[in-house]
Scaffold this active site. Structure first.
Site, PDB file in Angstrom:
ATOM      1  N   HIS A 173      65.812  46.205   9.541  1.00 30.11           N
ATOM      2  CA  HIS A 173      66.528  44.939  10.178  1.00 30.11           C
ATOM      3  C   HIS A 173      65.725  43.851  10.466  1.00 30.11           C
ATOM      4  CE1 HIS A 173      69.681  48.425  10.788  1.00 30.11           C
ATOM      5  NE2 HIS A 173      68.377  49.086  10.976  1.00 30.11           N
ATOM      6  N   GLU A 177      60.372  29.030  -2.464  1.00 30.98           N
ATOM      7  CA  GLU A 177      61.977  28.776  -2.067  1.00 30.98           C
ATOM      8  C   GLU A 177      62.669  28.278  -3.430  1.00 30.98           C
ATOM      9  OE1 GLU A 177      62.133  25.574   1.203  1.00 30.98           O
ATOM     10  OE2 GLU A 177      60.057  26.124   0.909  1.00 30.98           O
ATOM     11  N   SER A 219      55.126  17.541   3.514  1.00 28.49           N
ATOM     12  CA  SER A 219      56.404  16.821   3.979  1.00 28.49           C
ATOM     13  C   SER A 219      56.102  15.274   3.969  1.00 28.49           C
ATOM     14  CB  SER A 219      56.766  17.071   5.104  1.00 28.49           C
ATOM     15  OG  SER A 219      57.495  16.166   5.872  1.00 28.49           O
ATOM     16  N   LYS A 261      53.242  19.695   7.811  1.00 34.47           N
ATOM     17  CA  LYS A 261      53.730  20.880   6.989  1.00 34.47           C
ATOM     18  C   LYS A 261      52.985  21.122   5.681  1.00 34.47           C
ATOM     19  CE  LYS A 261      57.485  22.039   7.377  1.00 34.47           C
ATOM     20  NZ  LYS A 261      58.978  21.525   7.450  1.00 34.47           N
TER      21      LYS A 261
END
Ligand code: ARG
Length: 461
Positions: A157, A291, A278, A284
């Site tokens: 979970h 992704e 970024s 970043k």
């Protein structure tokens, strides 16, 4: 003007929009090598069966070789008016060797031709994917061996559950990928029958030798039913289904890399080689490759659903709907190959942070099960009761805002008076993980053994 290939009974040419919707050459040119290999095998068979004389067969074979050379060199000019790869190749062959080119299509149809070409393409794709899967497994197994004892939290979970090791976690993916490779191998076995010679749908009246062409093209045998031969795309569906499951695995792993590389988790770091910045936030480091692997899964699923949908309403045998089998299939299997390579790159690149992982492994009372197990072993408490007692001890620790091992013995005894000092020994994460020695469990010794066994089976010392 009517079509030069099939226009005998037609007085006029086709509408421009008809040509646009009908033409597949923009994507089926990818099948050129397979198409020519199929034609070479076919003409050799026609010659041996006396269906084309030797001189004509030679002319066709060397003409085909020239066409192949032109396509490879990029000098071939593909024509939409000629619809597809089959007619583009044949038309060019006729330009090179003259009307004798027309003998090549004896005892053959574009229906068995395209079924053959696509099988050959999928077979090549599978043969390319299997070693790419093994490369990712190898990278994972090597890492697992290095990180066999590196404690990290195991989750259910996405809540801290019990400590495991980073190596154990990576070996889970080695198992998933083994099943993926197995599915591709299995699909390849069923794929490996040759549809050439089924002709349009009914077979042919010419005395062809289907065993000969099947063998020449590396198939185990010819397909048994001519209708099925031209109507079947199971081999593409099976490859797509295997690809969809493999893509699911890669996507889950990619999702974990995305989580692990956040400052909040901080379990692993990707080097500059696999991070992007970024344009507005200078701090970043984004895991774009992970992704994208996660995102590209959608295309692979899409291709499977699209082809299932194309096929589901088709009566025997061939229908032009089936021309829609190609683009998604090509894209999906190429996408999977790209994703496997990107994941392999990331596994080789990443640097785990053992301190962060170990700290996280101890958080959230992750060794509570170890305490319950101790009560079972040392005090012969039934597990259900031990679970309840431990739950109350966890509640006490939570109320005091401390970890389990920071409770005093007296505090523990306020819940279960028979607890002794010995119980504290099982609360450490290292010890917890070392104790998971059951077959397939997280113990470092298991992980080391399994990683080594995998590497040995695949040729590493
Ligand atoms: N381009 C077609 C395809 O991809 C080849 C087969 C065409 N057959 C036909 N009878 N029109 O399916």
């Amino acid at each position: 003007m009517s079509n030069a290939m099939w226009g005998g009974r037609f007085a006029d040419g086709t509408a421009e929009i008809m040509e646009t919707i009908n033409a597949s050459i923009d994507f089926d040119r990818k099948l050129a090598a397979q198409d020519i290999a199929g034609s070479q095998a076919h003409v050799a068979m026609l010659a041996r069966q006396g269906l084309v004389d030797a001189a004509d067969a030679d002319a066709i074979a060397s003409g085909l070789a020239q066409v192949k050379g032109e396509i490879e060199a990029g000098t071939f000019s593909f024509s939409r008016a000629l619809e597809d790869i089959h007619m583009n190749v044949e038309a060019r062959l006729a330009e090179i060797i003259g009307p004798v080119a027309g003998r090549l299509h004896t005892a053959r149809s574009r229906n068995d031709q395209v079924a053959l070409d696509l099988r050959l393409w999928v077979r090549d794709a599978i043969d390319g994917l299997i070693p790419e899967i093994a490369a990712l497994q190898r990278a994972l197994a090597r890492r697992a061996l290095d990180c066999a004892g590196m404690v990290m939290p195991g989750f259910t979970h996405l809540q801290s559950a019990q400590p495991v090791t980073f190596g154990h976690h990576l070996l889970a993916y080695v198992e998933m990928l083994a099943r993926d490779a197995g599915r591709f191998r299995d699909a390849r076995k069923r794929l490996n029958e040759c549809p050439l010679g089924a002709a349009a749908l009914a077979g042919t009246s010419f005395p062809i030798d289907r065993e000969m062409t099947a063998k020449a093209l590396g198939f185990d045998r010819p397909t048994a039913n001519s209708l099925d031969s031209v109507a079947d795309r199971d081999f593409a569906l099976e490859a797509l289904a295997a690809a969809a499951i493999a893509a699911t695995h890669l996507s889950r792993f990619a999702e974990e890399i995305v989580l692990w590389t956040t400052p909040q988790f901080g379990f692993v770091r990707l080097s500059d080689a696999f991070s992007t910045g970024s344009s507005i936030m200078p701090q970043k480091r984004n895991p774009d490759a992970a992704e994208l692997v996660r995102g590209k899964t959608g295309r692979v699923f899409g291709a499977l659903i699209a082809l299932l949908t194309v096929m589901k309403g088709l009566p025997m045998a061939y229908s032009k709907d089936m021309q829609e089998d190609k683009e998604g299939l090509f894209d999906a299997l190429e996408t999977l190959s790209l994703c496997l390579a990107a994941m392999t790159g990331m596994v080789e690149d990443l640097t785990p942070d053992p301190k962060r992982m170990k700290a996280a492994a101890g958080a959230g009372y992750a060794t509570a099960t170890d305490l319950a197990d101790w009560l079972v072993r040392a005090l012969k408490t039934p597990f259900r009761e031990a679970h309840h007692i431990t739950g109350r001890i966890v509640a006490l620790a939570a109320a005091r805002g401390v970890a389990l091992e920071k409770l005093t013995l007296d505090e523990m005894r306020s819940v279960e008076p028979r607890i002794t000092e010995d119980a504290f020994a099982v609360l450490g994460v290292e010890r917890s993980v070392r104790s998971r020695t059951s077959y397939g469990g997280a113990a470092p010794a298991n992980v080391r053994r399994q990683a080594k066994a995998w590497l040995k089976r695949h040729g590493e010392p």
